[in-house]
Design a protein around this motif. Structure first.
Motif, PDB file in Angstrom:
ATOM      1  N   HIS A 200       3.084  -7.404   9.805  1.00  0.00           N
ATOM      2  CA  HIS A 200       1.782  -7.385   9.127  1.00  0.00           C
ATOM      3  C   HIS A 200       1.684  -6.165   8.212  1.00  0.00           C
ATOM      4  O   HIS A 200       1.249  -6.275   7.053  1.00  0.00           O
ATOM      5  N   PHE A 201       2.131  -5.019   8.713  1.00  0.00           N
ATOM      6  CA  PHE A 201       2.118  -3.796   7.908  1.00  0.00           C
ATOM      7  C   PHE A 201       3.040  -3.940   6.701  1.00  0.00           C
ATOM      8  O   PHE A 201       2.662  -3.603   5.573  1.00  0.00           O
ATOM      9  N   TRP A 202       4.229  -4.454   6.916  1.00  0.00           N
ATOM     10  CA  TRP A 202       5.208  -4.611   5.838  1.00  0.00           C
ATOM     11  C   TRP A 202       4.678  -5.532   4.741  1.00  0.00           C
ATOM     12  O   TRP A 202       4.758  -5.212   3.547  1.00  0.00           O
ATOM     13  N   GLN A 203       4.112  -6.668   5.119  1.00  0.00           N
ATOM     14  CA  GLN A 203       3.591  -7.619   4.138  1.00  0.00           C
ATOM     15  C   GLN A 203       2.423  -7.023   3.342  1.00  0.00           C
ATOM     16  O   GLN A 203       2.329  -7.191   2.123  1.00  0.00           O
ATOM     17  N   THR A 204       1.540  -6.307   4.034  1.00  0.00           N
ATOM     18  CA  THR A 204       0.391  -5.690   3.367  1.00  0.00           C
ATOM     19  C   THR A 204       0.838  -4.594   2.419  1.00  0.00           C
ATOM     20  O   THR A 204       0.325  -4.461   1.302  1.00  0.00           O
ATOM     21  N   LEU A 205       1.826  -3.809   2.842  1.00  0.00           N
ATOM     22  CA  LEU A 205       2.343  -2.724   2.010  1.00  0.00           C
ATOM     23  C   LEU A 205       2.991  -3.275   0.743  1.00  0.00           C
ATOM     24  O   LEU A 205       2.798  -2.732  -0.359  1.00  0.00           O
ATOM     25  N   CYS A 206       3.750  -4.330   0.863  1.00  0.00           N
ATOM     26  CA  CYS A 206       4.415  -4.926  -0.298  1.00  0.00           C
ATOM     27  C   CYS A 206       3.411  -5.417  -1.342  1.00  0.00           C
ATOM     28  O   CYS A 206       3.696  -5.396  -2.548  1.00  0.00           O
ATOM     29  N   ALA A 207       2.246  -5.850  -0.896  1.00  0.00           N
ATOM     30  CA  ALA A 207       1.246  -6.415  -1.807  1.00  0.00           C
ATOM     31  C   ALA A 207       0.232  -5.393  -2.297  1.00  0.00           C
ATOM     32  O   ALA A 207      -0.622  -5.715  -3.133  1.00  0.00           O
ATOM     33  N   ALA A 208       0.294  -4.159  -1.826  1.00  0.00           N
ATOM     34  CA  ALA A 208      -0.703  -3.148  -2.167  1.00  0.00           C
ATOM     35  C   ALA A 208      -0.592  -2.725  -3.628  1.00  0.00           C
ATOM     36  O   ALA A 208       0.476  -2.789  -4.237  1.00  0.00           O
ATOM     37  N   GLU A 209      -1.707  -2.254  -4.178  1.00  0.00           N
ATOM     38  CA  GLU A 209      -1.788  -1.900  -5.595  1.00  0.00           C
ATOM     39  C   GLU A 209      -1.334  -0.466  -5.831  1.00  0.00           C
ATOM     40  O   GLU A 209      -1.786   0.464  -5.171  1.00  0.00           O
TER      41      GLU A 209
END
Length: 458
Positions: A200-209
């Motif tokens: 969950h952290f990895w996916q959110t980090l990849c999509a962060a602005e």
């Protein structure tokens, strides 16, 4: 009396110059604009604000607000003009930046003891008293001379820094102390993740602005290939971070025993975020390997997904930008004098303080001490219980190996005698102690505090 030379007309240089002149010592302020422009500046005025028009939170129970108030009491010309040209900005001290800079330029230029020279200084003056306040975009020629003077290893030209978190905001029911493979004493706080939490952290980090790089930083972005932003590392693959700064090997939580024990094998984390102690007191913790170019709001949102950091209080966000600064803990005293040459002082972002108000504070101290040296007086340092004193103490005594620029924050102040859980009340107590100690200090050294500020607060 020989004039003191101040090199750089930003906030620190403007404040230093004013304090020198107000002490009755002649001073020459060197500013290379408009003869030579920097990539970030647009006008020829002194103390130009280039990133925003705000000096930060105004309330004195906030770190920047307390620093404002200390500077008001000490007669800061920069904060005085900021108050005079303030514009509505909620709880922040914001100014009309054009009028603010123009007024400061005219004020200094009209002082009988100040000579404003529009020239580029290529070398540190060989003799006399000088103050370096050239900021994060110090010219190439002066940077090279600084490298010659300090030693190349003590200069940084890019700021690739990880976020710093207040220790008491970390959930110690989740985070545990350990060093990898139990080598030496337990020196790191470790935030363990299971597989679901990590993904969950990895996916959110990849999509962060991400924050947008300035033009002059894009040209040198290749530098960061040797020091990858954590979000770039994440985008290179699901497991890249787990083979890098989040590797889970060799870290054992004493609360569960050794993971090689069959009864504890399910307790082994899938990934681990480590935090390293940043200050002597253990109030501040650095997120190891988390240099980042994410927007600040995104950093808070994403990094609070890490178990143990759900309510983390950040005192410095991660950054990756062009920034010239020296390794101050190796080079400077708490009076902002170079150890190898006490008649040379430095202040502002060049010494690793971060933010407009912090630059002003360093300028006040460097200018005050430069004047005192010229007058045959001993330099002064400020109490570490004040925000000014704590900030300068940090940049002059932090661990040199991991030194990063620091903004004003309550985490660098000595702890209160009694622990206060309510944050607003605790910060109010820090403020009251700081201002009381500043008053005592000023009486001891004969430094006049300005009654207008005292009346305004009272």
């Amino acid at each position: 009396m020989q004039p003191i030379h101040v090199i750089g007309g930003g906030l620190a240089g403007t404040e230093a110059t004013w304090q020198i002149a107000q002490a009755g010592v002649p001073v020459i302020l060197h500013e290379m604009r408009p003869e030579r422009r920097s990539p970030a500046h647009h006008s020829e005025h002194l103390a130009e604000l280039v990133c925003s028009n705000s000096f930060g939170a105004q309330s004195s129970d906030r770190a920047s607000g307390l620093l404002h108030e200390e500077l008001r009491r000490l007669g800061s010309v920069v904060i005085g003009k900021a108050d005079e040209h303030q514009v509505p900005a909620g709880g922040a001290l914001a100014v009309d930046r054009a009028i603010f800079s123009r007024d400061l330029t005219e004020t200094l230029a009209s002082h009988p003891l100040i000579e404003l020279r529009r020239d580029e200084v290529h070398r540190i003056p060989d003799e006399g008293i000088a103050v370096l306040t050239t900021g994060p975009l110090t010219s190439n020629s002066l940077s090279e001379d600084l490298q010659r003077f300090t030693g190349r290893a003590y200069m940084s030209f890019f700021d690739a820094a990880s976020p710093i978190v207040v220790g008491e905001s970390i959930n110690r029911d989740v985070a545990f102390m350990a060093s990898r493979y139990d080598r030496g004493e337990a020196a790191y706080l470790n935030c363990p993740m299971n597989r679901e939490q990590y993904l969950h952290f990895w996916q959110t980090l990849c999509a962060a602005e991400q924050a947008e790089l300035k033009d002059f930083e894009r040209e040198t972005a290749k530098f960061f290939e040797a020091c990858l932003p954590i979000e770039e590392m994440a985008r290179r693959g699901e497991d890249t971070m787990r083979y890098g700064p989040l590797k889970p090997v060799g870290l054992f939580d004493a609360r569960f025993g050794h993971f090689k024990d069959p009864q504890n094998k399910d307790k082994k984390p899938y990934a681990v975020v480590q935090l390293r102690q940043e200050d002597k007191q253990g109030n501040l913790w650095n997120m190891v390997g988390f240099q980042t170019n994410l927007r600040w709001g995104e950093q808070k949102r994403v990094f609070r997904l890490i178990p143990g950091l759900e309510t983390a209080e950040f005192v410095r966000m991660g950054v990756m930008h062009r920034n010239t600064f020296i390794n101050s803990p190796e080079l400077l005293s708490a009076a902002l004098q170079f150890h190898q040459r006490p008649t040379l002082l430095a202040a502002g972002q060049l010494v690793g303080t971060e933010g407009y108000t912090a630059a002003t504070a360093g300028g006040w101290l460097a200018g005050t001490n430069a004047a005192r040296i010229a007058l045959g007086q001993d330099p002064v340092t400020l109490p570490v219980t004040t925000m000014m004193g704590a900030l300068i103490d940090f940049i002059s005594s932090a661990e040199p190996k991991h030194f990063q620029p620091m903004p004003p924050n309550f985490g660098i102040l000595p702890s209160l005698p009694t622990k206060i859980r309510n944050k607003r009340e605790r910060y109010g107590q820090y403020r009251d102690r700081a201002l009381a100690d500043l008053s005592t200090w000023s009486q001891h050294y004969g430094v006049r505090l300005h009654s207008k500020a005292l009346e305004a607060v009272g």
